[in-house]
Design an enzyme around this catalytic site. Structure first.
Site, PDB file in Angstrom:
ATOM      1  N   GLU A  83     -22.464 -45.638  25.238  1.00  0.00           N
ATOM      2  CA  GLU A  83     -23.188 -45.209  24.036  1.00  0.00           C
ATOM      3  C   GLU A  83     -24.676 -45.594  24.046  1.00  0.00           C
ATOM      4  O   GLU A  83     -25.283 -45.724  22.984  1.00  0.00           O
ATOM      5  CB  GLU A  83     -22.512 -45.790  22.805  1.00  0.00           C
ATOM      6  CG  GLU A  83     -21.101 -45.266  22.605  1.00  0.00           C
ATOM      7  CD  GLU A  83     -20.580 -45.605  21.228  1.00  0.00           C
ATOM      8  OE1 GLU A  83     -20.524 -44.708  20.395  1.00  0.00           O
ATOM      9  OE2 GLU A  83     -20.245 -46.783  20.999  1.00  0.00           O
ATOM     10  N   HIS A 102     -26.226 -51.379  17.723  1.00  0.00           N
ATOM     11  CA  HIS A 102     -25.021 -50.609  17.397  1.00  0.00           C
ATOM     12  C   HIS A 102     -23.891 -51.608  17.243  1.00  0.00           C
ATOM     13  O   HIS A 102     -23.606 -52.386  18.158  1.00  0.00           O
ATOM     14  CB  HIS A 102     -24.696 -49.613  18.504  1.00  0.00           C
ATOM     15  CG  HIS A 102     -23.329 -49.001  18.334  1.00  0.00           C
ATOM     16  ND1 HIS A 102     -22.929 -48.398  17.151  1.00  0.00           N
ATOM     17  CD2 HIS A 102     -22.254 -48.929  19.167  1.00  0.00           C
ATOM     18  CE1 HIS A 102     -21.689 -47.975  17.291  1.00  0.00           C
ATOM     19  NE2 HIS A 102     -21.255 -48.296  18.496  1.00  0.00           N
ATOM     20  N   HIS A 104     -19.848 -52.573  15.306  1.00  0.00           N
ATOM     21  CA  HIS A 104     -18.618 -52.117  14.655  1.00  0.00           C
ATOM     22  C   HIS A 104     -18.289 -53.100  13.533  1.00  0.00           C
ATOM     23  O   HIS A 104     -17.132 -53.418  13.319  1.00  0.00           O
ATOM     24  CB  HIS A 104     -17.462 -52.081  15.657  1.00  0.00           C
ATOM     25  CG  HIS A 104     -17.688 -51.166  16.821  1.00  0.00           C
ATOM     26  ND1 HIS A 104     -16.902 -51.195  17.956  1.00  0.00           N
ATOM     27  CD2 HIS A 104     -18.602 -50.173  17.041  1.00  0.00           C
ATOM     28  CE1 HIS A 104     -17.326 -50.281  18.821  1.00  0.00           C
ATOM     29  NE2 HIS A 104     -18.367 -49.647  18.294  1.00  0.00           N
ATOM     30  N   HIS A 172     -16.241 -45.582  12.784  1.00  0.00           N
ATOM     31  CA  HIS A 172     -16.712 -46.138  14.056  1.00  0.00           C
ATOM     32  C   HIS A 172     -17.558 -47.401  13.860  1.00  0.00           C
ATOM     33  O   HIS A 172     -17.224 -48.459  14.369  1.00  0.00           O
ATOM     34  CB  HIS A 172     -17.497 -45.037  14.780  1.00  0.00           C
ATOM     35  CG  HIS A 172     -18.044 -45.416  16.113  1.00  0.00           C
ATOM     36  ND1 HIS A 172     -18.563 -44.505  16.991  1.00  0.00           N
ATOM     37  CD2 HIS A 172     -18.187 -46.609  16.729  1.00  0.00           C
ATOM     38  CE1 HIS A 172     -18.977 -45.122  18.078  1.00  0.00           C
ATOM     39  NE2 HIS A 172     -18.769 -46.402  17.940  1.00  0.00           N
TER      40      HIS A 172
HETATM   41 ZN   LIG Z   1     -19.400 -47.851  19.274  1.00  0.00          ZN
END
Ligand SMILES: [Zn+2]
Length: 242
Positions: A83, A102, A104, A172
């Site tokens: 990603e 990024h 979660h 996500h």
């Molecule tokens: Zn991810």
């Protein structure tokens, strides 16, 4: 002399990038997954992020320099994050952004699947503005694995982020941006704190959120002194590291 100074700046930038991984892991924002990057100081078309590894284990040796294509500039064959296009496309779309995370982080995912907007309810979360936008990957990729594994998906995510500090990713996680690593870490931590507080406040009745103007002012003043929090979070992360 200039070269020495610029080498010193680079060392502290990369050392902050390593520390940011450890802090966000220690604060429960990053678990085994997620990644952080920082734009290169000398070439705005490049950014630093680690090879594919758990955030708590990142060291200086794991950091690689990437171009906005999402590929390492040295052609490294080390395992990369699928990603990484989250980072490359946000840097491409937002010249003001110097760092991207990024994550979660657990409570943000709750808002990503709910019709309730994540909104700021205390001054430390003013960067959430009038509420975090939600990117639903289904709008551009039906039935995929929900990962931002191409530049096109990264572009769609960056479009939804717009000028916001954070975009939720449905089912996500989220992508957060900052004008420095320290501001980014602040935002990633307080977004999660705000998400927990908002659920508690909603259980108690009607919630009075920050107004648009309060949020704007709070967002401008609070991160002017992110170093005090940074030093504390850093000390705790070092103390608790195994
Ligand atoms: Zn991810």
């Amino acid at each position: 002399m200039v070269a020495v100074r610029s080498a010193g700046r680079k060392t502290s930038l990369l050392s902050d990038l390593v520390t940011a991984h450890h802090i966000l892991h220690d604060q429960g924002v990053l678990d085994a997954f997620g990644h952080i990057s920082v734009r290169d100081q000398r070439n705005s078309g490049r950014f630093w992020m680690s090879r594919s590894i758990a955030p708590a284990q990142v060291t200086r040796d794991d950091l690689l320099l990437f171009g906005l294509s999402g590929n390492p500039v040295d052609g490294s064959s080390r395992k990369l994050f699928l990603e990484r296009f989250i980072h490359s496309e946000i840097y491409r779309a937002r010249p003001d952004v110097m760092a991207v995370a990024h994550t979660h982080s657990p409570m943000l995912i709750v808002y990503s699947v709910s019709s309730t907007r994540l909104r700021p309810l205390s001054q430390v979360s003013g960067f959430l503005g009038t509420g975090a936008p939600v990117f639903d990957i289904r709008s551009v990729d039906k039935g995929g694995d929900m990962l931002i594994r191409t530049p096109e998906l990264g572009k769609a995510l960056a479009r939804k982020l717009g000028q916001s500090a954070l975009v939720l990713m449905r089912g996500h996680g989220s992508a957060t941006v900052g004008d420095s690593i320290r501001q980014l870490v602040w935002r990633a931590i307080y977004a999660e704190v705000n998400a927990q507080q908002q659920i508690q406040a909603m259980l108690m009745g009607r919630v009075k959120y920050l107004s648009r103007q309060e949020a704007r002012h709070a967002a401008r003043t609070i991160p002017n002194d992110p170093d005090r929090a940074w030093e504390l979070w850093k000390r705790n992360a070092v103390k608790r590291q195994w």
